[in-house]
Write an enzyme that holds these catalytic residues in place. Structure first.
Site, PDB file in Angstrom:
ATOM      1  N   TYR A 141      10.642  30.157  69.524  1.00 17.53           N
ATOM      2  CA  TYR A 141      11.702  29.262  68.657  1.00 17.53           C
ATOM      3  C   TYR A 141      10.739  28.013  68.649  1.00 17.53           C
ATOM      4  CZ  TYR A 141      15.666  32.095  69.516  1.00 17.53           C
ATOM      5  OH  TYR A 141      16.509  33.097  69.735  1.00 17.53           O
ATOM      6  N   LYS A 192       8.257  42.559  77.221  1.00 19.99           N
ATOM      7  CA  LYS A 192       7.781  43.319  76.526  1.00 19.99           C
ATOM      8  C   LYS A 192       6.235  43.360  76.679  1.00 19.99           C
ATOM      9  CE  LYS A 192       8.980  46.358  73.198  1.00 19.99           C
ATOM     10  NZ  LYS A 192       9.736  47.739  73.259  1.00 19.99           N
ATOM     11  N   ASP A 224      13.804  46.220  75.648  1.00 19.71           N
ATOM     12  CA  ASP A 224      14.802  47.174  75.105  1.00 19.71           C
ATOM     13  C   ASP A 224      15.795  47.864  76.214  1.00 19.71           C
ATOM     14  OD1 ASP A 224      12.306  47.919  75.942  1.00 19.71           O
ATOM     15  OD2 ASP A 224      12.076  49.334  74.223  1.00 19.71           O
ATOM     16  N   ASP A 248      18.381  34.788  74.950  1.00 14.58           N
ATOM     17  CA  ASP A 248      19.388  34.313  73.554  1.00 14.58           C
ATOM     18  C   ASP A 248      20.138  35.382  73.592  1.00 14.58           C
ATOM     19  OD1 ASP A 248      20.807  33.049  72.116  1.00 14.58           O
ATOM     20  OD2 ASP A 248      19.076  32.683  70.544  1.00 14.58           O
ATOM     21  N   ASP A 252      24.023  36.720  75.475  1.00 14.04           N
ATOM     22  CA  ASP A 252      25.210  37.061  74.403  1.00 14.04           C
ATOM     23  C   ASP A 252      25.951  38.292  74.866  1.00 14.04           C
ATOM     24  OD1 ASP A 252      25.206  34.360  73.493  1.00 14.04           O
ATOM     25  OD2 ASP A 252      25.514  34.839  71.603  1.00 14.04           O
TER      26      ASP A 252
END
Ligand code: NAD
Length: 360
Positions: A141, A192, A224, A248, A252
């Site tokens: 980000y 990852k 994943d 993020d 959620d």
């Protein structure tokens, strides 16, 4: 010693839910010996209306000087036409940057009384209690270079950079290990590493840190698989730590396991334990001013504040127990009420928590 708390009600339902959280703080002051001084300031749309900026200078100064910040929520349709730099959400980003809040703590707790509110089967989620620690100020980000450019063949291409220094990983890792140490002593680091070199380094640093925390069981999981495990068997997790982007998304997803965003608090901490506390939901303009918003996420944010910034874990426990008592009594705001039942409003819910605190 009196703790200084800066209160930022913000927009929409923000002032309504903050009002209930303040009642809880007042009760802890009068009945349980909590010493706090409260300061109030505008932020978000309210900041813009007050002084033309979503984060007025005086608000940032108060937030920086406080031991902790309690935020309602920011945003609303009336400010959506403004230039990006003036929009309410910039107030939040400015607070995170100005207070150097690099660790975002998002608990996902499913109270047994609300097991039916989740879209997952009760036997999968009932009793869920996990904490996601998300790195908040680095990663893709913020990485440079970034942008949209024209390639030699004339096509546009967008690009961003995923970058983490050893120091940034170490810092968030230490926060997560410390939190795990005070909970179930299990930490799952999500990366990852099979595809992204940046998270290969992430895994190396976490593994190295693990040697300093022999009492915490460290595991690693690809993102994943972590997404899959969160909806398959979420109770396997105690604390998860991950990058800004992965956190993020996963936080959620974890929030939705519980069925109501009106129930979930959050914290963002700096390296000295100072922090900003807020419900994970937004300003809910669709129900603002109706007195029906669920104040429990904000009240539970006060509990997190007491635990993580004010060193008052026993008072944090009291609040969480009071919320449990109120749910046991069957009180529900509309967002968590079963069809056909009679819900209570924001104030009644706040008053009920205060009454439970008094009687505990
Ligand atoms: P939202 O979280 O405000 O609302 C989503 C839905 O959940 C709505 O139906 C709302 O009524 C409901 N809801 C939210 N909080 C509730 C509560 N406490 N009790 C009962 N119901 C609740 O998300 P949105 O609608 O996407 O965004 C609205 C505004 O909030 C936007 O301006 C957005 O930018 C802003 N926002 C702010 C924050 C923040 O302040 N941290 C976070 C997310 C969104």
């Amino acid at each position: 010693m009196s703790h200084i708390i800066t209160i930022l009600p913000g927009d929409g339902i923000g002032p309504e839910i903050i009002n209930e959280a303040e009642k809880v703080l007042a009760c802890l002051q009068s009945e349980h010996g909590l010493a706090v001084t409260l300061e109030h300031a505008p932020v978000g749309g309210a900041g813009y209306e007050d002084s033309g900026k979503p984060l007025p200078d005086a608000t940032l100064a108060l937030a920086q000087a406080a031991d902790a910040v309690l935020l309602g929520s920011v945003g609303g349709p009336q400010w959506e036409h403004l230039d990006r730099a003036l929009r309410p959400e910039q107030g939040l980003l400015g607070l995170r940057a100005g207070m150097q809040l690099f660790a975002n703590l998002r608990p996902a707790i499913l109270y047994p009384q609300l097991a039916d509110a989740s879209t997952l089967k009760p036997d999968v989620v009932s009793g869920l209690d996990l904490m996601i620690v998300r790195e908040l100020t680095g990663g893709i980000y913020f990485g440079q270079p970034r942008g949209i450019r024209t390639r030699d063949d004339g096509q546009l291409e967008g690009y961003n950079t995923l970058v983490y220094s050893e120091g940034e990983i170490d810092r968030i890792g230490r926060s997560a290990f410390d939190i795990a140490r005070n909970r179930g002593r299990r930490l799952c680091s999500v990366d990852k590493a099979n595809v992204l070199e940046c998270t290969e380094l992430w895994r190396q640093v976490m593994t190295q840190l693990g040697t300093e925390y022999p009492d915490v069981e460290l595991t690693h999981m690809y993102v994943d698989n972590a997404a899959m495990q969160l909806v398959r068997a979420p109770r396997q997790f105690d604390v998860m730590v991950t990058t800004n982007l992965f956190g993020d998304i996963l936080s959620d997803a974890a929030a939705m396991l519980t069925g109501s965003i009106g129930m979930l608090p959050s914290a963002s901490l700096d390296s000295s334990g100072k922090g900003m506390y807020e419900p994970i939901h937004g300003s809910a303009p669709d129900i603002a001013g109706q007195g029906v918003a669920n104040p429990l996420a904000t009240i539970l944010s006060v509990a997190m504040m007491l635990r993580y910034s004010l060193d008052e874990p026993a008072l944090a426990d009291r609040i969480e127990q009071a919320v449990g008592t109120v749910l046991d009594r069957g009180l529900r705001t509309p967002d968590i009420a079963a069809a056909g039942t009679d819900p209570v409003g924001t104030r009644e819910m706040g008053d009920a928590v205060v009454a439970a605190l008094r009687n505990n």
